[in-house]
Design a protein around this motif. Structure first.
Motif, PDB file in Angstrom:
ATOM      1  N   LEU A 148       0.825  -1.211   0.000  1.00 40.24           N
ATOM      2  CA  LEU A 148       0.000   0.000   0.000  1.00 40.24           C
ATOM      3  C   LEU A 148       0.861   1.262   0.000  1.00 40.24           C
ATOM      4  N   ALA A 149       2.164   1.064   0.127  1.00 36.74           N
ATOM      5  CA  ALA A 149       3.100   2.183   0.137  1.00 36.74           C
ATOM      6  C   ALA A 149       2.732   3.212   1.187  1.00 36.74           C
ATOM      7  N   VAL A 150       2.392   2.746   2.365  1.00 35.05           N
ATOM      8  CA  VAL A 150       1.996   3.691   3.411  1.00 35.05           C
ATOM      9  C   VAL A 150       3.210   4.242   4.142  1.00 35.05           C
ATOM     10  N   GLU A 151       2.999   5.381   4.757  1.00 35.93           N
ATOM     11  CA  GLU A 151       4.060   6.040   5.522  1.00 35.93           C
ATOM     12  C   GLU A 151       3.984   5.641   6.989  1.00 35.93           C
ATOM     13  N   SER A 152       2.762   5.376   7.450  1.00 37.57           N
ATOM     14  CA  SER A 152       2.579   5.099   8.871  1.00 37.57           C
ATOM     15  C   SER A 152       1.595   3.962   9.078  1.00 37.57           C
ATOM     16  N   VAL A 153       1.760   3.325  10.225  1.00 35.93           N
ATOM     17  CA  VAL A 153       0.783   2.331  10.675  1.00 35.93           C
ATOM     18  C   VAL A 153       0.208   2.847  11.980  1.00 35.93           C
ATOM     19  N   MET A 154      -1.103   2.864  12.063  1.00 41.52           N
ATOM     20  CA  MET A 154      -1.741   3.358  13.275  1.00 41.52           C
ATOM     21  C   MET A 154      -2.614   2.250  13.855  1.00 41.52           C
ATOM     22  N   VAL A 155      -2.594   2.118  15.160  1.00 38.07           N
ATOM     23  CA  VAL A 155      -3.406   1.096  15.816  1.00 38.07           C
ATOM     24  C   VAL A 155      -4.218   1.775  16.916  1.00 38.07           C
ATOM     25  N   SER A 156      -5.519   1.550  16.948  1.00 34.98           N
ATOM     26  CA  SER A 156      -6.366   2.227  17.929  1.00 34.98           C
ATOM     27  C   SER A 156      -7.466   1.293  18.407  1.00 34.98           C
ATOM     28  N   GLY A 157      -8.164   1.668  19.482  1.00 37.36           N
ATOM     29  CA  GLY A 157      -9.200   0.809  20.072  1.00 37.36           C
ATOM     30  C   GLY A 157      -8.671   0.144  21.326  1.00 37.36           C
ATOM     31  N   GLY A 158      -9.562  -0.382  22.148  1.00 35.85           N
ATOM     32  CA  GLY A 158      -9.190  -0.946  23.447  1.00 35.85           C
ATOM     33  C   GLY A 158      -8.067  -1.962  23.398  1.00 35.85           C
ATOM     34  N   VAL A 159      -8.063  -2.811  22.384  1.00 35.29           N
ATOM     35  CA  VAL A 159      -7.062  -3.871  22.299  1.00 35.29           C
ATOM     36  C   VAL A 159      -5.684  -3.308  21.918  1.00 35.29           C
ATOM     37  N   ALA A 160      -5.649  -2.058  21.438  1.00 37.59           N
ATOM     38  CA  ALA A 160      -4.368  -1.421  21.134  1.00 37.59           C
ATOM     39  C   ALA A 160      -3.527  -1.273  22.396  1.00 37.59           C
ATOM     40  N   ALA A 161      -4.159  -1.446  23.560  1.00 41.42           N
ATOM     41  CA  ALA A 161      -3.420  -1.392  24.824  1.00 41.42           C
ATOM     42  C   ALA A 161      -2.591  -2.655  25.031  1.00 41.42           C
ATOM     43  N   ASN A 162      -2.830  -3.667  24.232  1.00 41.04           N
ATOM     44  CA  ASN A 162      -2.174  -4.961  24.436  1.00 41.04           C
ATOM     45  C   ASN A 162      -0.661  -4.907  24.214  1.00 41.04           C
ATOM     46  N   SER A 163       0.089  -5.382  25.200  1.00 42.38           N
ATOM     47  CA  SER A 163       1.552  -5.255  25.153  1.00 42.38           C
ATOM     48  C   SER A 163       2.178  -6.046  24.009  1.00 42.38           C
ATOM     49  N   GLN A 164       1.675  -7.270  23.814  1.00 46.63           N
ATOM     50  CA  GLN A 164       2.261  -8.089  22.755  1.00 46.63           C
ATOM     51  C   GLN A 164       2.006  -7.504  21.379  1.00 46.63           C
ATOM     52  N   LEU A 165       0.794  -6.978  21.208  1.00 48.79           N
ATOM     53  CA  LEU A 165       0.432  -6.360  19.936  1.00 48.79           C
ATOM     54  C   LEU A 165       1.349  -5.170  19.660  1.00 48.79           C
ATOM     55  N   ARG A 166       1.533  -4.355  20.680  1.00 45.88           N
ATOM     56  CA  ARG A 166       2.411  -3.186  20.534  1.00 45.88           C
ATOM     57  C   ARG A 166       3.824  -3.599  20.187  1.00 45.88           C
ATOM     58  N   ALA A 167       4.337  -4.575  20.938  1.00 44.38           N
ATOM     59  CA  ALA A 167       5.721  -4.998  20.731  1.00 44.38           C
ATOM     60  C   ALA A 167       5.911  -5.548  19.318  1.00 44.38           C
ATOM     61  N   THR A 168       4.964  -6.356  18.876  1.00 44.68           N
ATOM     62  CA  THR A 168       5.078  -6.949  17.540  1.00 44.68           C
ATOM     63  C   THR A 168       5.059  -5.878  16.465  1.00 44.68           C
ATOM     64  N   PHE A 169       4.109  -4.958  16.586  1.00 43.37           N
ATOM     65  CA  PHE A 169       4.021  -3.889  15.590  1.00 43.37           C
ATOM     66  C   PHE A 169       5.284  -3.046  15.584  1.00 43.37           C
ATOM     67  N   GLU A 170       5.749  -2.695  16.777  1.00 45.99           N
ATOM     68  CA  GLU A 170       6.900  -1.813  16.841  1.00 45.99           C
ATOM     69  C   GLU A 170       8.135  -2.466  16.241  1.00 45.99           C
ATOM     70  N   GLU A 171       8.312  -3.745  16.572  1.00 43.21           N
ATOM     71  CA  GLU A 171       9.487  -4.453  16.068  1.00 43.21           C
ATOM     72  C   GLU A 171       9.440  -4.588  14.539  1.00 43.21           C
ATOM     73  N   ARG A 172       8.286  -5.026  14.031  1.00 44.97           N
ATOM     74  CA  ARG A 172       8.214  -5.262  12.584  1.00 44.97           C
ATOM     75  C   ARG A 172       8.232  -3.960  11.790  1.00 44.97           C
ATOM     76  N   ALA A 173       7.572  -2.942  12.332  1.00 46.11           N
ATOM     77  CA  ALA A 173       7.545  -1.666  11.615  1.00 46.11           C
ATOM     78  C   ALA A 173       8.951  -1.082  11.537  1.00 46.11           C
ATOM     79  N   LYS A 174       9.700  -1.276  12.630  1.00 49.83           N
ATOM     80  CA  LYS A 174      11.061  -0.767  12.645  1.00 49.83           C
ATOM     81  C   LYS A 174      11.885  -1.439  11.551  1.00 49.83           C
ATOM     82  N   ASN A 175      11.733  -2.748  11.464  1.00 43.47           N
ATOM     83  CA  ASN A 175      12.464  -3.480  10.424  1.00 43.47           C
ATOM     84  C   ASN A 175      12.108  -3.009   9.026  1.00 43.47           C
ATOM     85  N   MET A 176      10.882  -2.535   8.873  1.00 43.00           N
ATOM     86  CA  MET A 176      10.423  -2.128   7.546  1.00 43.00           C
ATOM     87  C   MET A 176      10.571  -0.634   7.314  1.00 43.00           C
ATOM     88  N   GLY A 177      11.060   0.079   8.306  1.00 39.26           N
ATOM     89  CA  GLY A 177      11.239   1.521   8.158  1.00 39.26           C
ATOM     90  C   GLY A 177       9.940   2.297   8.082  1.00 39.26           C
TER      91      GLY A 177
END
Ligand code: KG4
Ligand code: ZN
Length: 355
Positions: free
Chosen positions: A281-310
């Motif tokens: 999709l050639a996006v610049e950002s990934v945004m996560v919102s809603g109650g489950v966005a508080a989930n630690s594992q979800l955050r960690a996974t997104f942060e790690e993978r997004a970092k790898n992908m720049g």
């Protein structure tokens, strides 16, 4: 400076907030009804409406007091039109309409899901970051699991009003992610709502080998769709097949009945299969919102993978992830600027879609 009073009553939170220019939170008040619905293991619509009726006036009053404002200082009123429970929505809408008429201020209808997207912008502003568009936004809550592409409406000069544009690119086929957490927590005798406790338990038990691997759920067709009901069923079967769980589950259920909301046991929930396609999709950002966005594992996974992908990844704070009215006021500001107003014919739309 434009100060918008936001009102949110779509589900089981009565919330009001004042936000300046769509980005500075002057106040945010949330009255949760969890204690009322807990014994039923889910939100009871009738009880929700009744509680909204009791809370709406004091919550709005408190939001104004915290912002140091009088009602007459408000420039516009933004209210959630949907999606949500019709009786619950009607409380906020009716009150918002009445205030707008009495104060002779503009009324703005807001899509609750657009609110969740705006929660990300509010948080980004607070931390001095910019969520660049286009972006993908995953909204994961007790009621919703949906993935949108978010683009700036004016990027091609077509949308002169500058409203954001949304395109739905994936959604749950069955349960919402939060609903899946809540059902699994119920199966395990961990109380309602269960997302937060499962999250904390998972963190504690990080080093323990998982008793069983619940594979990522696959859906036919759109690879960006989600499915959680299989996971719940897998947990159900696993628990049934292993009699050793039943004793501790019963023990916990008894504790819950004594209102002791303790935690033990864990459950690893699969993470969404989203980021792999982000690049396409050639996006610049990934945004996560809603109650489950508080989930630690979800955050960690997104942060790690997004970092790898720049790619930049954005999560609102916990308070902004769950239902609140600051996000409604922020979303209302976008429409205020574009001159999109509602009138006294505004009605609740329980299944309002964003795209
Ligand atoms: O956004 P929200 O407050 O209300 C809805 O719009 O549904 O989300 C509530 C949902 C509940 O299902 C709850 O179990 C889940 O969010 N939740 C979590 C966590 N905190 C809340 N799920 C996973 N991990 C968490 N830390
Ligand atoms: Zn929500």
């Amino acid at each position: 400076m434009t100060r918008i009073l936001g009102i949110e009553s779509s589900c089981d939170e009565t919330a009001a907030a004042v936000v300046a220019d769509g980005r500075e939170i002057l106040s945010s008040v949330v009255a949760s009804q969890i204690d009322i619905h807990r014994k039923y293991g889910g939100v009871v619509p009738e009880l929700a409406s009744r509680e909204h009726l009791r809370q709406i006036v004091p919550v709005v009053r408190e939001a104004l007091a915290q912002a140091g404002m009088k009602l007459s200082d408000v420039d516009a009123i933004g209210v959630t039109q949907g999606p949500g429970l019709v009786g619950a929505l009607l409380v906020g809408i009716t009150y918002g309409k009445t205030l707008a008429a009495a104060l002779e201020k503009p009324l703005i209808s807001v899509n609750h899901l657009a609110g969740h997207v705006h929660a990300v912008f509010l948080e980004a502003f607070k931390s001095g970051r910019v969520a660049k568009l286009p972006a993908v936004c995953l909204i994961v809550s007790g009621g919703h699991t949906v993935l949108y592409e978010v683009t700036a409406g004016d990027s091609d000069g077509q949308d002169l009003d500058g409203l954001l544009r949304y395109r739905k690119i994936g959604q749950t086929r069955d349960d919402a992610a939060g609903e899946a957490y809540d059902k699994v927590a119920k199966l395990l005798g961990l109380g309602y709502p269960g997302g937060s406790i499962l999250d904390r338990l998972a963190a504690v038990s990080n080093r323990a080998p998982a008793p069983v691997k619940f594979g990522a759920t696959k859906t036919r067709g759109n690879p960006l769709d989600f499915s959680f009901s299989g996971l719940k069923t897998a947990v159900l079967y696993h628990v049934r097949e292993h009699a050793e769980y039943s004793g501790e589950i019963r023990t916990r259920e008894e504790a819950l009945q004594r209102d002791e909301r303790k935690f033990e046991q864990l459950l690893p929930l699969c993470s969404p299969q989203t980021l792999a396609l982000v690049r396409e999709l050639a996006v610049e950002s990934v945004m996560v919102s809603g109650g489950v966005a508080a989930n630690s594992q979800l955050r960690a996974t997104f942060e790690e993978r997004a970092k790898n992908m720049g790619i930049d990844v954005f999560f609102p704070s916990r308070a902004l992830s769950t239902d609140n009215a600051a996000m409604i006021a922020a979303a209302a500001f976008e429409r205020f600027r574009a001159g999109v107003f509602a009138d006294s014919s505004l009605n609740a739309d329980p299944s309002l879609v964003l795209a």
